[in-house]
Scaffold this active site. Structure first.
Site, PDB file in Angstrom:
ATOM      1  N   GLY A  40      89.184  43.127 -78.958  1.00  0.00           N
ATOM      2  CA  GLY A  40      89.072  41.909 -79.744  1.00  0.00           C
ATOM      3  C   GLY A  40      87.777  41.150 -79.508  1.00  0.00           C
ATOM      4  O   GLY A  40      86.766  41.693 -79.046  1.00  0.00           O
ATOM      5  N   SER A 178      78.106  22.678 -80.379  1.00  0.00           N
ATOM      6  CA  SER A 178      79.278  22.732 -79.516  1.00  0.00           C
ATOM      7  C   SER A 178      79.211  23.993 -78.666  1.00  0.00           C
ATOM      8  O   SER A 178      78.124  24.493 -78.391  1.00  0.00           O
ATOM      9  CB  SER A 178      80.559  22.665 -80.355  1.00  0.00           C
ATOM     10  OG  SER A 178      81.673  22.389 -79.538  1.00  0.00           O
ATOM     11  N   TYR A 179      80.360  24.522 -78.270  1.00  0.00           N
ATOM     12  CA  TYR A 179      80.406  25.515 -77.205  1.00  0.00           C
ATOM     13  C   TYR A 179      79.615  26.779 -77.506  1.00  0.00           C
ATOM     14  O   TYR A 179      78.731  27.174 -76.740  1.00  0.00           O
ATOM     15  CB  TYR A 179      81.879  25.833 -76.878  1.00  0.00           C
ATOM     16  CG  TYR A 179      82.571  24.589 -76.381  1.00  0.00           C
ATOM     17  CD1 TYR A 179      82.621  24.307 -75.027  1.00  0.00           C
ATOM     18  CD2 TYR A 179      83.079  23.654 -77.270  1.00  0.00           C
ATOM     19  CE1 TYR A 179      83.185  23.135 -74.565  1.00  0.00           C
ATOM     20  CE2 TYR A 179      83.650  22.478 -76.816  1.00  0.00           C
ATOM     21  CZ  TYR A 179      83.699  22.226 -75.460  1.00  0.00           C
ATOM     22  OH  TYR A 179      84.241  21.057 -75.016  1.00  0.00           O
ATOM     23  N   ILE A 180      79.912  27.447 -78.596  1.00  0.00           N
ATOM     24  CA  ILE A 180      79.234  28.702 -78.898  1.00  0.00           C
ATOM     25  C   ILE A 180      77.747  28.464 -79.124  1.00  0.00           C
ATOM     26  O   ILE A 180      76.900  29.174 -78.569  1.00  0.00           O
ATOM     27  CB  ILE A 180      79.879  29.367 -80.129  1.00  0.00           C
ATOM     28  CG1 ILE A 180      81.299  29.822 -79.799  1.00  0.00           C
ATOM     29  CG2 ILE A 180      79.036  30.548 -80.617  1.00  0.00           C
ATOM     30  CD1 ILE A 180      82.079  30.349 -80.988  1.00  0.00           C
ATOM     31  N   GLU A 183      75.736  27.552 -75.800  1.00  0.00           N
ATOM     32  CA  GLU A 183      75.571  28.679 -74.885  1.00  0.00           C
ATOM     33  C   GLU A 183      74.460  29.606 -75.363  1.00  0.00           C
ATOM     34  O   GLU A 183      73.578  30.003 -74.589  1.00  0.00           O
ATOM     35  CB  GLU A 183      76.890  29.440 -74.749  1.00  0.00           C
ATOM     36  CG  GLU A 183      77.952  28.664 -73.987  1.00  0.00           C
ATOM     37  CD  GLU A 183      79.285  29.392 -73.928  1.00  0.00           C
ATOM     38  OE1 GLU A 183      79.297  30.629 -74.106  1.00  0.00           O
ATOM     39  OE2 GLU A 183      80.316  28.731 -73.707  1.00  0.00           O
ATOM     40  N   GLY A 266      82.269  26.493 -86.171  1.00  0.00           N
ATOM     41  CA  GLY A 266      83.717  26.588 -86.176  1.00  0.00           C
ATOM     42  C   GLY A 266      84.198  28.007 -86.383  1.00  0.00           C
ATOM     43  O   GLY A 266      83.412  28.937 -86.599  1.00  0.00           O
ATOM     44  N   ASP A 307      94.194  33.321 -81.127  1.00  0.00           N
ATOM     45  CA  ASP A 307      93.463  32.372 -81.970  1.00  0.00           C
ATOM     46  C   ASP A 307      94.083  32.165 -83.342  1.00  0.00           C
ATOM     47  O   ASP A 307      93.914  31.105 -83.948  1.00  0.00           O
ATOM     48  CB  ASP A 307      92.017  32.854 -82.163  1.00  0.00           C
ATOM     49  CG  ASP A 307      91.216  32.853 -80.878  1.00  0.00           C
ATOM     50  OD1 ASP A 307      91.807  32.576 -79.820  1.00  0.00           O
ATOM     51  OD2 ASP A 307      90.015  33.151 -80.933  1.00  0.00           O
ATOM     52  N   HIS A 440      83.849  23.182 -46.325  1.00  0.00           N
ATOM     53  CA  HIS A 440      82.446  22.755 -46.382  1.00  0.00           C
ATOM     54  C   HIS A 440      81.549  23.958 -46.082  1.00  0.00           C
ATOM     55  O   HIS A 440      81.852  24.743 -45.186  1.00  0.00           O
ATOM     56  CB  HIS A 440      82.193  21.649 -45.354  1.00  0.00           C
ATOM     57  CG  HIS A 440      80.751  21.232 -45.272  1.00  0.00           C
ATOM     58  ND1 HIS A 440      80.195  20.350 -46.164  1.00  0.00           N
ATOM     59  CD2 HIS A 440      79.762  21.603 -44.420  1.00  0.00           C
ATOM     60  CE1 HIS A 440      78.922  20.178 -45.859  1.00  0.00           C
ATOM     61  NE2 HIS A 440      78.632  20.926 -44.800  1.00  0.00           N
TER      62      HIS A 440
END
Length: 458
Positions: A40, A178-180, A183, A266, A307, A440
């Site tokens: 996919g 936005s995201y895609i 990046e 989108g 999706d 730490h």
């Protein structure tokens, strides 16, 4: 010809093969129908190739900064063909692994072709009818292509076709902040292209709080990426072999000319050619398959995962869809998709890890909130790594002390956020988190401190 199975899975993305494996493991017959490539979106054109490119781009970026660490690296060059070959090899290995896994299931048949419903219990694939008691739809989504003026006169790229480029763009114009889009913008800038991002909204990644959006924009602009927000009338026109993109922003030039244009505005579900009407499966106005909390469609024996159901847009939510359905069908559970805590990441560098509600969303839902925030300049690990951009932010309900959400924008943010995800899943409070003893030096060690400093100045 008709063949009967206990189950038919349409689509071999993240949820499909796992569902097939569960049926096969129970000794039941299952057919997996895939019209393109097993794996996919994630394996073929999503997470696997893009994060491979992110890694190459980061290596180039770090090499250019070698002197900051007292290291002499010499001139830094990028072999785009080698970068792409590495990406394709990793993708190919993952896809081959999935195909081999499916082939090794004795009661599973992998069928190549396009499945269309012809009845509630039957789909047709290449002239053959497959019948089953239960059917699972896992067909994913694709890039949405809005009807921008002039789009029919130029060549544009999507997140899929961009990966087919065999040469580095001279100037990549990314439509969608936005995201895609972001990046890819940072990846191609670090690999050597000029990059401009065009966003219709007043700010990048508008679903995030303004401080997160502003910090991401500052990170990208510091690397030489041009950002144009408030693009009121996006349009396209050819200019020789280049593409002119109309922006009409409040400031700056009214157009941007690039050698390549990426549309990242989108996603659209792959449900328009499945013959859903023949099965009586309902979709909403955007084409997403309507499902209930158990991911059943309007036809009880048909489920929609991933999706295409509009209940999540990530690999991890698709796989969780499988987990919910499998647990309910095989284990007698009563799991619900609404029990899921939203969590995701934006893989710019440094990455943004997010869980739960943003500050703005929490207030919009009526919460009176307390907020804790600390810059990454307060994180020893970030200082030692020479990567101090960003901040840690947590949102807490004032009355109940419940953790409502968090954002970690900074080195390791996509990993450090998991502590907050797990605390929220376990129902722990902000006070509980302050008692955590973290290792730490890590990024995660500052998170308890942030929860202990709610409402205090940074």
């Amino acid at each position: 010809m008709t063949r009967r199975f206990d189950a038919v899975v349409i689509g071999a993305g993240q949820a499909g093969p796992a569902m097939a494996g569960r049926f096969a493991g129970a000794g039941k017959s299952v057919a997996v129908v895939e019209r393109e490539r097993v794996g996919g979106t994630c394996v073929n054109v999503g997470c696997t190739p893009t994060k491979t490119l992110v890694a190459s781009a980061y290596a180039a970026h770090l090499a250019r900064r070698a002197a900051d660490y007292g290291v002499s690296a010499g001139p830094v060059g990028v072999d785009f063909a080698a970068v792409r070959a590495r990406m394709l090899a990793i993708v190919g290995d993952k896809r081959a692994g999935l195909e081999s896994w499916l082939a090794g299931m004795p009661t599973c048949a992998l069928i190549r072709g396009h499945a269309r419903f012809v009845a509630p219990h039957a789909v047709e694939v290449g002239g053959e009818t497959l019948e089953a008691e239960q059917i699972f739809i896992n067909v994913g989504a694709r890039a949405a292509i809005p009807d921008f003026p002039g789009l029919d006169r130029v060549r544009v790229l999507t997140n899929t076709s961009l990966l087919d480029l065999d040469a580095l763009p001279r100037h990549l114009v990314v439509v969608g902040g936005s995201y895609i889009g972001l990046e890819f913008a940072q990846v191609f800038r670090r690999l050597g292209a000029e990059v401009t991002v065009i966003e219709k909204a007043p700010r990048l990644v508008a679903r995030e709080d303004p401080d997160v959006s502003e910090a991401i924009r500052a990170i990208l602009e510091a690397e030489g990426i041009a950002v144009r927000c408030d693009a009121e009338c996006i349009r396209f026109a050819p200019q020789g072999t280049d593409v002119e993109v109309g922006v009409d922003c409040r400031g700056g030039a009214p157009t941007v000319v690039g050698s390549h244009v990426l549309l990242a505005v989108g996603r659209k579900p792959n449900t328009d050619d499945l013959g859903l009407d023949a099965a009586g499966v309902a979709v909403d106005g955007r084409g997403f398959i309507v499902v209930d909390d158990a991911l059943r469609t309007s036809v009880p024996h048909i489920f929609a995962l991933g999706d295409c159901n509009g209940r999540g847009a990530f690999t991890h939510t698709a796989y969780n869809d499988y987990e919910i359905v499998a647990a309910n069908l095989f284990d007698g559970a009563t799991r619900k998709v609404t029990d899921r805590i939203p969590a995701y990441a934006l893989y710019v560098d440094p990455p943004l890890g997010r869980v739960g509600l943003s500050e703005a969303d929490a207030k919009a839902r009526g919460h009176v909130v307390r907020v804790g925030k600390r810059p990454m300049t307060r994180v020893a690990r970030a200082i030692e790594k020479g990567e101090t951009q960003g901040f840690i932010k947590v949102v807490v309900d004032r009355d109940s002390d419940a953790i409502l959400g968090a954002a970690i924008l900074g080195v390791g943010g996509d990993e450090a956020i998991h502590g907050v995800i797990e605390a929220m899943a376990a129902g722990r409070t902000a006070t509980d988190y302050t008692r955590v003893v973290a290792i730490h030096p890590t990024v995660s060690e500052l998170v308890p401190t942030v929860f202990g400093a709610l409402d205090q100045p940074c």
